[in-house]
Design an enzyme around this catalytic site. Structure first.
Site, mmCIF file in Angstrom:
data_model
loop_
_atom_site.group_PDB
_atom_site.id
_atom_site.type_symbol
_atom_site.label_atom_id
_atom_site.label_comp_id
_atom_site.label_asym_id
_atom_site.label_seq_id
_atom_site.Cartn_x
_atom_site.Cartn_y
_atom_site.Cartn_z
ATOM 1 N N GLU A 86 26.121 18.594 82.547
ATOM 2 C CA GLU A 86 26.746 19.019 81.959
ATOM 3 C C GLU A 86 26.401 20.282 80.545
ATOM 4 O OE1 GLU A 86 29.416 16.780 78.652
ATOM 5 O OE2 GLU A 86 30.026 18.572 77.117
ATOM 6 N N LYS A 268 30.578 11.645 70.702
ATOM 7 C CA LYS A 268 29.837 11.699 72.187
ATOM 8 C C LYS A 268 29.006 13.328 72.538
ATOM 9 C CE LYS A 268 30.841 13.137 76.637
ATOM 10 N NZ LYS A 268 30.749 15.295 76.546
ATOM 11 N N ASP A 284 16.271 4.100 78.267
ATOM 12 C CA ASP A 284 17.586 3.590 78.615
ATOM 13 C C ASP A 284 18.770 4.160 78.218
ATOM 14 O OD1 ASP A 284 19.137 1.644 79.200
ATOM 15 O OD2 ASP A 284 17.948 -0.266 78.980
ATOM 16 N N HIS A 381 31.752 28.443 77.422
ATOM 17 C CA HIS A 381 32.065 27.770 78.654
ATOM 18 C C HIS A 381 32.108 28.650 80.115
ATOM 19 C CE1 HIS A 381 32.997 23.379 77.124
ATOM 20 N NE2 HIS A 381 31.799 23.532 76.913
HETATM 21 C C1 MEV Z 1 31.617 18.329 74.945
HETATM 22 O O1 MEV Z 1 30.821 17.550 75.249
HETATM 23 C C2 MEV Z 1 31.506 18.485 73.493
HETATM 24 C C3 MEV Z 1 32.365 18.101 72.044
HETATM 25 O O2 MEV Z 1 33.425 17.770 72.601
HETATM 26 C C4 MEV Z 1 31.035 17.475 71.146
HETATM 27 C C5 MEV Z 1 32.728 17.837 69.846
HETATM 28 O O3 MEV Z 1 34.052 17.732 70.000
HETATM 29 O O4 MEV Z 1 32.390 17.277 68.756
HETATM 30 C C6 MEV Z 1 32.554 19.636 71.856
#
Ligand code: MEV
Length: 434
Positions: A86, A268, A284, A381
């Site tokens: 990513e 995430k 892992d 991005h």
């Molecule tokens: C993207 O991989 C991660 C984010 O979505 C985390 C978040 O929203 O806090 C930017």
């Protein structure tokens, strides 16, 4: 179609590749990919390594390995290896590292590396809940049986900690939990061996039958935490002064504690950093992810793992989660790249690596929230997206930056337009593509 499954399973790696090729399951362009990248340049030793790491290996999937940092953790600067597909993950960790470098960095803590092995018993007849007492009364004997298995771990300061047993009434099952300090290992093999070793004894004392014996990946006894503090004024963004950005970060983290839909994305983002470090070091990733998400539901509804608050003129942030990172065993310290990654961080022990992981998770989260509550994340991005489009259009080496700059200035968005423009650009720049 693959004709001989046995030959595919048992054959050497080259044979397996030949079988795939002659089976017609891979298209010409896929073959080209395989040849260009040799499933990513792997040869000789590395192919042998693939063979001993997984079954039916055919090659490697090369993921980019970035190095983020420096990140100041507990007063020491670290460069952090991160394997990820990513964009922006490495940049986000580095950005937070830079932001925090003059403000004490990140302070961390890790618990002892204690893991749980579970044995489940069924068919206990009339004994039922009384099986709990029977098991607990045989604790001495259990420890005696486990002595040989735990011997070398005990020498390293780990080994037996304690145990408990629990009657799970709805399924009429007895759960026995052994807690073992696994020091620098992830511990799966040791825990599984220990759990399997005491099966006969448990069956004897309870009259039941063992349903299964396996470690628990919950890992709640193996947590790490991180804390940061940053002056409000360091958080100023175009259109927002530092206090406003900080106030919005606090609110964003609060929303993640109250809204599970948002919490999953919030977490995430934290795991973007932690999993990238886990992958780079051969850890892992699934065990670490599973434990983190289970922890996020420990009070009931799933919630965000980090917290932020403002005190005087500082924003404070904290993160705590299970981090069962190992520095030995499994692929860790065995795969040459993971060995290199551990060396890059000065060979931390397992709690040390868990502390680094907690810091990376919090750094990642701070960067994401700061961008989200101000200019948004898309802007950041775009630069990488342009580079990908340039690569896709055929640019290589230094041309990637040159053509990506043009993509951005001309606001080209699609692959087709990029490819068409690249052909013209090559002509105008006199780029020789031979
Ligand atoms: C993207 O991989 C991660 C984010 O979505 C985390 C978040 O929203 O806090 C930017």
């Amino acid at each position: 179609m693959i004709k001989s499954h046995r030959a595919f399973r048992k054959g050497p790696i080259r044979k397996r590749r030949e079988i795939i090729e002659s089976s017609g399951t891979a298209s010409k362009s896929e073959k080209q990919v395989r040849d260009d990248f040799s499933f990513t340049g792997a040869d000789g030793d590395l192919l042998d390594l693939a063979e001993v790491m997984v079954e039916q290996a055919v090659g490697y999937l090369g993921l980019p390995l970035g190095v983020a940092g420096p990140l100041l953790i507990d007063g020491k600067e670290y460069m952090i290896p991160m394997a990820t597909e990513e964009p922006s993950v490495v940049a986000a960790a580095s950005f937070a590292g830079h932001l925090l470098s003059n403000h004490g960095g990140i302070v961390t803590h890790a618990s002892e590396p204690v893991m749980v092995a579970q044995i489940f018993l069924e068919d206990m007849g009339n004994m039922g809940v009384a099986g709990v007492d029977a098991v607990m009364e045989s604790q001495k004997e259990i420890r005696q049986i486990l002595k040989p298995i735990l011997k070398s771990m005990e020498k390293r300061g780990g080994g037996w900690r304690d145990m408990d047993a629990r009657w799970i009434a709805p399924s009429r099952t007895l759960a026995v939990n052994l807690r073992i300090d696994v020091r620098d290992a992830m511990g799966a093999n040791l825990l599984n061996s220990a759990a399997e070793e005491i099966r006969p004894l448990l069956e004897r004392v309870t009259g039941g039958r063992v349903l299964m014996a396996i470690l628990s990946n919950r890992s709640w006894d193996r947590t790490a935490s991180a804390r940061l503090s940053v002056p409000l004024k360091a958080l100023a963004r175009p259109g927002f002064d530092g206090s406003e950005t900080a106030r919005r970060i606090v609110r964003a983290a609060r929303v993640a504690r109250e809204d599970p839909d948002r919490a999953v994305t919030h977490n995430k983002g934290i795991m973007n950093g932690i999993s990238a470090l886990a992958l780079a070091t051969g850890n892992d990733t699934r065990a670490i992810e599973a434990a983190a998400h289970a922890y996020a539901g420990r009070y009931g509804p799933y919630h965000g793992l980090s917290e932020y608050w403002i005190e005087k003129d500082m924003l404070h942030g904290s993160l705590e989660l299970p981090l069962p990172f190992a520095v030995t065993g499994g692929a860790v310290g065995f795969h040459p790249v993971s060995r290199w990654c551990l060396e890059l961080m000065g060979h931390p022990d397992a709690p040390g690596l868990s502390r680094i992981a907690a810091a990376v998770g919090l750094a990642q989260n701070l960067s994401a929230l700061r961008a989200l509550v101000s200019e948004g994340i898309q802007q950041g991005h775009m630069a990488l997206h342009a580079r990908r489009l340039a690569y896709d259009a055929g640019a290589r080496g230094e041309d990637i930056s040159g053509f990506a700059a043009l993509i951005r200035s001309e606001e080209i968005r699609s692959r087709q337009s990029a490819a068409a423009r690249f052909a013209q650009w090559q002509l105008s720049e006199g780029v020789n593509d031979n």
